[in-house]
Design an enzyme around this catalytic site. Structure first.
Site, PDB file in Angstrom:
ATOM      1  N   CYS A  35       0.719  -1.363  -0.157  1.00 13.88           N
ATOM      2  CA  CYS A  35       0.001   0.044   0.083  1.00 13.88           C
ATOM      3  C   CYS A  35       0.762   1.073   0.134  1.00 13.88           C
ATOM      4  O   CYS A  35       0.290   2.355  -0.198  1.00 13.88           O
ATOM      5  CB  CYS A  35      -0.846  -0.142   1.335  1.00 13.88           C
ATOM      6  SG  CYS A  35      -0.035   0.023   2.804  1.00 13.88           S
ATOM      7  N   CYS A 104      -2.338  -2.971   8.877  1.00 14.24           N
ATOM      8  CA  CYS A 104      -2.150  -1.275   9.195  1.00 14.24           C
ATOM      9  C   CYS A 104      -1.605  -1.685  10.483  1.00 14.24           C
ATOM     10  O   CYS A 104      -0.428  -0.857  10.857  1.00 14.24           O
ATOM     11  CB  CYS A 104      -3.347  -0.445   9.038  1.00 14.24           C
ATOM     12  SG  CYS A 104      -4.418  -0.805   7.479  1.00 14.24           S
TER      13      CYS A 104
HETATM   14 FE1  FES Z   1      -1.638   0.629   4.271  1.00 11.61          FE
HETATM   15 FE2  FES Z   1      -3.541   0.820   6.036  1.00 11.61          FE
HETATM   16  S1  FES Z   1      -3.607   0.602   3.749  1.00 11.61           S
HETATM   17  S2  FES Z   1      -1.359   0.791   6.221  1.00 11.61           S
END
Ligand code: FES
Length: 142
Positions: A35, A104
């Site tokens: 991400c 996360c």
């Molecule tokens: Fe990457 Fe939350 S989507 S840390």
């Protein structure tokens, strides 16, 4: 039902311990290659106690809520307790995260472990086995 519970929303909207600490003696960073989110943790450790902690997170709401909660959980605690902090404990303290957002919370655990490792190195102390053996939980569902 809302996707995020009240506790998560509270820590997202009013994150605790935001910002760098100028006098930190342990700094660690962690990132998620998928991400692209990044978290940096600053620790001020004195007499074996986490006297102060700060964080900077460039990331999603769950990463910010996780950083806030994780830093609250180790603040004022002995270093040994900070070492034990797991992402599971962060998720529990937040009263749950959606499954797709559990990774996360791993970012917070990793960043704290990295900051603790930095602290031990700077002090010239042996790195605890707990850090040497640390392997972040595997994300199966991103
Ligand atoms: Fe990457 Fe939350 S989507 S840390």
């Amino acid at each position: 039902m809302a996707l995020y519970n009240e506790k998560v929303m509270d820590h997202f909207r009013n994150p605790r311990n935001v910002g760098a600490l100028e006098d930190a003696n342990g700094v660690g960073e962690s990132g998620n290659a998928v991400c692209g989110d990044i978290m940096k943790v600053y620790l001020k450790i004195e007499d074996g106690i986490v006297k102060d902690v700060g964080f900077e997170t460039f990331g999603c709401g769950s990463a910010i809520a996780s950083s806030s909660m994780a830093t609250e959980l180790i603040k004022g605690k002995p270093v040994e307790e900070a070492l034990e902090l797991s992402n599971k404990a962060v998720v529990e303290a937040l009263e749950g995260l959606p499954l797709r957002k559990v990774h996360c919370s791993i970012l917070a655990e990793e960043a704290i472990k990295a900051a603790l490792e930095d602290y031990y190195r700077k002090q010239g102390l042996p790195i605890p086995q707990k850090i040497l053996d640390y392997k972040p939980a595997v994300e199966e569902d991103h």
